[in-house]
Design a protein around this motif. Structure first.
Motif, PDB file in Angstrom:
ATOM      1  N   LYS A 101       0.506  -1.145   0.165  1.00 27.25           N
ATOM      2  CA  LYS A 101       0.274   0.054   0.469  1.00 27.25           C
ATOM      3  C   LYS A 101       1.403   0.815  -0.410  1.00 27.25           C
ATOM      4  O   LYS A 101       0.393   1.831  -0.738  1.00 27.25           O
ATOM      5  N   SER A 102       1.693   1.164   0.586  1.00 28.76           N
ATOM      6  CA  SER A 102       2.376   2.343   0.966  1.00 28.76           C
ATOM      7  C   SER A 102       2.771   2.363  -0.517  1.00 28.76           C
ATOM      8  O   SER A 102       3.699   3.878  -1.424  1.00 28.76           O
ATOM      9  N   LYS A 103       3.581   1.681  -1.275  1.00 33.52           N
ATOM     10  CA  LYS A 103       4.602   2.062  -2.672  1.00 33.52           C
ATOM     11  C   LYS A 103       3.454   1.868  -3.527  1.00 33.52           C
ATOM     12  O   LYS A 103       3.587   2.905  -4.404  1.00 33.52           O
ATOM     13  N   LEU A 104       2.273   1.884  -3.702  1.00 34.38           N
ATOM     14  CA  LEU A 104       1.431   2.021  -4.017  1.00 34.38           C
ATOM     15  C   LEU A 104       1.013   3.279  -4.315  1.00 34.38           C
ATOM     16  O   LEU A 104       0.414   4.328  -4.946  1.00 34.38           O
ATOM     17  N   SER A 109       1.540   9.361  -6.895  1.00 35.96           N
ATOM     18  CA  SER A 109       1.661  10.372  -5.566  1.00 35.96           C
ATOM     19  C   SER A 109       3.155  10.812  -6.372  1.00 35.96           C
ATOM     20  O   SER A 109       3.023  11.724  -6.699  1.00 35.96           O
ATOM     21  N   ASN A 110       3.721  10.058  -7.309  1.00 34.32           N
ATOM     22  CA  ASN A 110       4.993  10.118  -7.992  1.00 34.32           C
ATOM     23  C   ASN A 110       4.993   9.451  -9.292  1.00 34.32           C
ATOM     24  O   ASN A 110       5.443   9.539 -10.311  1.00 34.32           O
ATOM     25  N   GLN A 111       3.254   9.829 -10.008  1.00 32.24           N
ATOM     26  CA  GLN A 111       3.107   9.788 -11.774  1.00 32.24           C
ATOM     27  C   GLN A 111       3.710  10.589 -12.704  1.00 32.24           C
ATOM     28  O   GLN A 111       3.942  11.625 -12.062  1.00 32.24           O
ATOM     29  N   SER A 112       4.485   9.912 -13.707  1.00 37.64           N
ATOM     30  CA  SER A 112       5.508  10.245 -14.049  1.00 37.64           C
ATOM     31  C   SER A 112       4.677  11.090 -15.072  1.00 37.64           C
ATOM     32  O   SER A 112       3.330  11.116 -14.972  1.00 37.64           O
ATOM     33  N   PRO A 113       4.752  12.483 -15.610  1.00 35.46           N
ATOM     34  CA  PRO A 113       3.787  13.542 -17.122  1.00 35.46           C
ATOM     35  C   PRO A 113       3.729  12.384 -18.107  1.00 35.46           C
ATOM     36  O   PRO A 113       2.134  12.754 -17.955  1.00 35.46           O
TER      37      PRO A 113
END
Length: 308
Positions: A101-104, A109-113
């Protein structure tokens, strides 16, 4: 009671019993009865033998029971070990789940553009397709609240309803009429009026959009009109509503907007030409709702924003 020959020597005037000497009384022949003291001693010996045998059997049973208890104890220890093993595996799975869950969350939150752009494109395409589907219903409307009867004439009901709100129609103005949704159970439809299910709405397709607009406008002016005098069988008169026909997606979105508006105390939620609008009060801004993400965005806006 006869005397035990192994303990009593009847050929002598006296015999030994334990450390005591017992004198035998007789009148020439040996008497068939023994003295009370000899009987008591014999009885005590018999009891001693019985106790010895009982203790022996009891010890055997105790040993067997101890063996069973020991075996049960070993089984319990084995079960406890299995339970401990399962608990360790469950804890490991819980930790793994928390880590995933933490990794997801971190990935989201850090999705690429590129990913965000792709998601935006999918949302935009879905919205455009829904708008096209809605545009295909530009000549359609729905009439809800009209009681449903067996072998009814749907076209006649539409014509009578239109006349009721002040818009005379001809049969050539109506392309098609049908009840929307699954057919009601025959037993329920034939039951008491109070127990009947809610009638299915009438879906009307008109030949011209101008006729549809005229009906919607007249329905807004005569809001609260009921089914009295439109040629239906005997029934309790009820209010009917004439409104836009929405796509399935817009219908679900409209329902959620109304539910959210009631909870947030927004006074105005309506649709025009398949477009959904909301407004907090008469002096506040009008917002259009196109997607579910708009619900959170719009209903979280302070209510003192003026109309722009």
């Amino acid at each position: 009671m006869s005397c035990d020959a192994s303990l009593l020597d009847l050929g002598n005037d006296s015999f030994a019993f334990g450390n005591r000497e017992v004198v035998q009384r007789h009148d020439g022949d040996v008497e068939n009865n023994i003295p009370y003291s000899a009987f008591a001693a014999l009885l005590e010996l018999k009891f001693a033998e019985f106790r010895k045998e009982l203790n022996s059997n009891f010890n055997i049973k105790i040993d067997s029971l101890r063996s069973d208890v020991n075996s049960l104890t070993v089984e319990i220890k084995g079960l406890q070990q299995n339970i401990n093993c399962v608990n360790e595996k469950v804890k490991a799975l819980e930790l793994e789940n928390v880590d995933l869950k933490s990794k997801l969350a971190k990935c989201e939150s850090n999705q690429s553009p590129g990913i965000r752009a792709l998601q935006d494109s999918v949302t935009r395409l879905e919205t455009e397709l829904n708008d096209r589907d809605q545009a295909a219903l530009s000549n359609d409307l729905e009439i809800s609240g009209i009681p449903e009867f067996k072998e009814e004439s749907a076209v006649h009901i539409v014509l009578a309803t239109a006349k009721k709100i002040g818009v005379p129609l001809e049969e050539c103005d109506v392309v098609s009429v049908e009840r929307a949704g699954p057919v009601r159970d025959a037993a329920q439809a034939a039951g008491p009026e109070s127990a009947r299910p809610r009638p299915r709405p009438l879906v009307v397709r008109l030949a011209r959009r101008a006729v549809r607009d005229a009906l919607l406008k007249a329905a807004r002016v005569r809001r609260g009109a009921n089914t009295e005098g439109i040629g239906l069988p005997d029934h309790t008169a009820s209010k009917f509503n004439v409104h836009d026909r929405l796509t399935r997606k817009n219908r679900i979105l409209f329902g959620k907007a109304r539910e959210r508006g009631r909870s947030e105390q927004w006074r105005f939620i309506w649709s025009i030409d398949g477009r959904i609008y909301v407004r907090k009060s008469e002096s506040s801004r009008v917002y259009r709702i196109r997607t579910e993400s708009d619900l959170d965005r719009v209903f979280s806006i302070p209510s003192n924003n003026p109309i722009v």
